[in-house]
Design an enzyme around this catalytic site. Structure first.
Site, PDB file in Angstrom:
ATOM      1  N   ASN A  19      33.419  19.253  63.158  1.00 60.88           N
ATOM      2  CA  ASN A  19      32.450  17.788  63.794  1.00 60.88           C
ATOM      3  C   ASN A  19      30.640  18.203  64.796  1.00 60.88           C
ATOM      4  O   ASN A  19      30.438  17.167  65.070  1.00 60.88           O
ATOM      5  CB  ASN A  19      33.869  17.280  64.880  1.00 60.88           C
ATOM      6  CG  ASN A  19      34.486  16.882  64.889  1.00 60.88           C
ATOM      7  OD1 ASN A  19      34.259  16.195  64.003  1.00 60.88           O
ATOM      8  ND2 ASN A  19      35.922  17.426  64.408  1.00 60.88           N
ATOM      9  N   ARG A  71      41.536  15.765  75.033  1.00 61.51           N
ATOM     10  CA  ARG A  71      42.661  15.342  75.693  1.00 61.51           C
ATOM     11  C   ARG A  71      43.557  16.171  75.003  1.00 61.51           C
ATOM     12  O   ARG A  71      43.632  17.583  75.355  1.00 61.51           O
ATOM     13  CB  ARG A  71      42.881  14.856  73.538  1.00 61.51           C
ATOM     14  CG  ARG A  71      42.062  16.181  72.096  1.00 61.51           C
ATOM     15  CD  ARG A  71      41.902  15.549  71.527  1.00 61.51           C
ATOM     16  NE  ARG A  71      43.019  15.025  70.296  1.00 61.51           N
ATOM     17  CZ  ARG A  71      42.796  14.536  68.997  1.00 61.51           C
ATOM     18  NH1 ARG A  71      41.415  14.823  68.470  1.00 61.51           N
ATOM     19  NH2 ARG A  71      43.673  14.195  68.506  1.00 61.51           N
ATOM     20  N   GLN A 105      36.205   6.959  63.116  1.00 63.48           N
ATOM     21  CA  GLN A 105      35.897   8.310  62.251  1.00 63.48           C
ATOM     22  C   GLN A 105      35.297   9.163  62.622  1.00 63.48           C
ATOM     23  O   GLN A 105      34.345   8.929  61.470  1.00 63.48           O
ATOM     24  CB  GLN A 105      36.962   8.164  61.007  1.00 63.48           C
ATOM     25  CG  GLN A 105      36.931   9.930  60.100  1.00 63.48           C
ATOM     26  CD  GLN A 105      37.694   9.033  59.390  1.00 63.48           C
ATOM     27  OE1 GLN A 105      38.927   9.480  59.225  1.00 63.48           O
ATOM     28  NE2 GLN A 105      37.048   8.468  57.891  1.00 63.48           N
ATOM     29  N   ARG A 159      43.175  -5.426  29.006  1.00 62.76           N
ATOM     30  CA  ARG A 159      42.441  -4.059  29.514  1.00 62.76           C
ATOM     31  C   ARG A 159      40.596  -5.391  30.395  1.00 62.76           C
ATOM     32  O   ARG A 159      40.529  -6.139  28.724  1.00 62.76           O
ATOM     33  CB  ARG A 159      41.867  -3.339  28.932  1.00 62.76           C
ATOM     34  CG  ARG A 159      41.149  -2.214  29.438  1.00 62.76           C
ATOM     35  CD  ARG A 159      40.807  -1.316  28.705  1.00 62.76           C
ATOM     36  NE  ARG A 159      39.624  -0.146  29.834  1.00 62.76           N
ATOM     37  CZ  ARG A 159      40.342   0.920  29.944  1.00 62.76           C
ATOM     38  NH1 ARG A 159      41.772   0.936  29.735  1.00 62.76           N
ATOM     39  NH2 ARG A 159      39.792   2.004  30.893  1.00 62.76           N
TER      40      ARG A 159
END
Length: 225
Positions: A19, A71, A105, A159
């Site tokens: 990160n 956290r 995210q 298809r």
């Protein structure tokens, strides 16, 4: 209030401390933070991390509306769900039930401010309870069943041409919006009436493995970010 929430762990096994690893000249988490801060609908951005190195890096960017939440390590394990840290923060901060919670995210750096704003606008316009970002897939999907392999989204005897095929929508994991009260009630990022906001195909890439890094970095270099 609209709160953007970006959970980032320090314990990535595939790419250590990914990160804050440099991608296209900036730490990975910088790109989603930049998008959240530039979004017109976001009032506050919270980065939830268990890593001091990540915390220092995030604060060094100097974004005015960003704060870091330390956290609980118990909710930062490989087996921890994203919902666990969402609920941890919501309860810690005693958020207003009517606040909108925008989950972003960090490993989706191709997410842009305009995407977040577009999602929020669609949430309001459709009177939906929650919304997710997705991409359209035009591959033909199959599933293994006790009766053998079966088609999911087309008839092999009829298809369709690609241009006539609507395909499937896949969550790209980049962004979700829900209300605080719904998340508390359902312990889930999506609730009740759910809408989808379609993003460009390239946003399907999430950085989980080393090969993803190479692809996304090249996409970032051509995205005028």
């Amino acid at each position: 209030m609209n709160i953007a929430f970006i959970p980032v762990r320090g314990g990535s096994k595939s790419i250590p401390l990914k990160n804050i690893k440099i991608i296209n000249g900036k730490p990975l988490v910088y790109w989603t933070l930049k998008s959240a801060c530039e979004s017109k609908c976001v009032d506050e951005v919270v980065v939830a991390t268990d890593s001091e190195k990540i915390k220092e890096t995030v604060l060094s960017f100097g974004f005015n509306i960003v704060k870091v939440y330390d956290r609980n390590p118990a909710n930062a394990r490989d087996t921890s769900s994203t919902e666990s840290v969402m609920l941890e923060y919501i309860n810690y901060a005693n958020l207003n039930p009517d606040d909108k919670f925008i989950l972003i995210q960090a490993t989706s750096p191709l997410l842009k401010a305009e995407h977040i704003d577009g999602m929020f606008e669609k949430l309001v316009e459709t009177n939906a309870d929650s919304i997710f970002s997705g991409v359209r897939e035009k591959q033909f999907h199959w599933i293994e069943t006790p009766k053998g392999i079966q088609p999911v989204n087309y008839d092999p005897k009829n298809r369709p041409r690609r241009q006539d095929f609507s395909g499937l929508i896949a969550e790209n994991g980049a962004c979700y919006i829900n209300s605080v009260k719904n998340i508390l009630r359902d312990n889930c990022r999506l609730s009740e009436k759910i809408e989808m906001y379609e993003l460009p195909p390239e946003t399907a890439y999430e950085i989980d493995e080393k090969q993803d890094w190479i692809i996304v970095e090249n996409l970032l270099k051509t995205s005028n970010r």
